[in-house]
Design an enzyme around this catalytic site. Sequence first.
Site, PDB file in Angstrom:
ATOM      1  N   GLU A 116      37.927   3.483  -9.577  1.00  0.00           N
ATOM      2  CA  GLU A 116      38.153   4.875  -9.931  1.00  0.00           C
ATOM      3  C   GLU A 116      39.600   5.045 -10.369  1.00  0.00           C
ATOM      4  OE1 GLU A 116      37.032   8.003  -7.253  1.00  0.00           O
ATOM      5  OE2 GLU A 116      34.985   7.256  -7.058  1.00  0.00           O
ATOM      6  N   HIS A 134      39.321  12.460 -12.095  1.00  0.00           N
ATOM      7  CA  HIS A 134      39.073  11.113 -11.614  1.00  0.00           C
ATOM      8  C   HIS A 134      37.783  10.598 -12.237  1.00  0.00           C
ATOM      9  CE1 HIS A 134      36.540  13.248  -8.666  1.00  0.00           C
ATOM     10  NE2 HIS A 134      35.942  12.092  -8.409  1.00  0.00           N
TER      11      HIS A 134
END
Length: 129
Positions: free
Chosen positions: A12, A71
Amino acid sequence: MINHAEAAYPEECCGFLLGINTDERRILRALSVPNANEGDRGRRYNVDPIEIIRADEIAQKSNLEVIGVYHSHPDAPPRPSQVDLENAWPWYTYVVVAVENGHKNGVGAWKLSEDRSGFHPVKLVVENE
């Protein structure tokens, strides 16, 4: 955001959204920050508190505000997870970039309800991709 998400895959990525905080939020800049999570970066991100201060300083110098966070979700949908819900702040806009096999597979923009019961989608306009 998309370039950052694809480059970070299979982990991520994360960053801040800088812009103008009006009734219709205008995101003018994405500021990438390192994923400081010490565990599974493929399913979690964490932001070093120093990066929050730095983002605020950069925003102020540009006459902008930190209005949100972005994100990525590697190999997962572009919607907030339960962990996102537990850690979100109602005054931010959240952008989630889905990345599958290293390529963008959707983008969602979200805002947490004031009572923290869940996210609702918000309109996202991309001016420069």
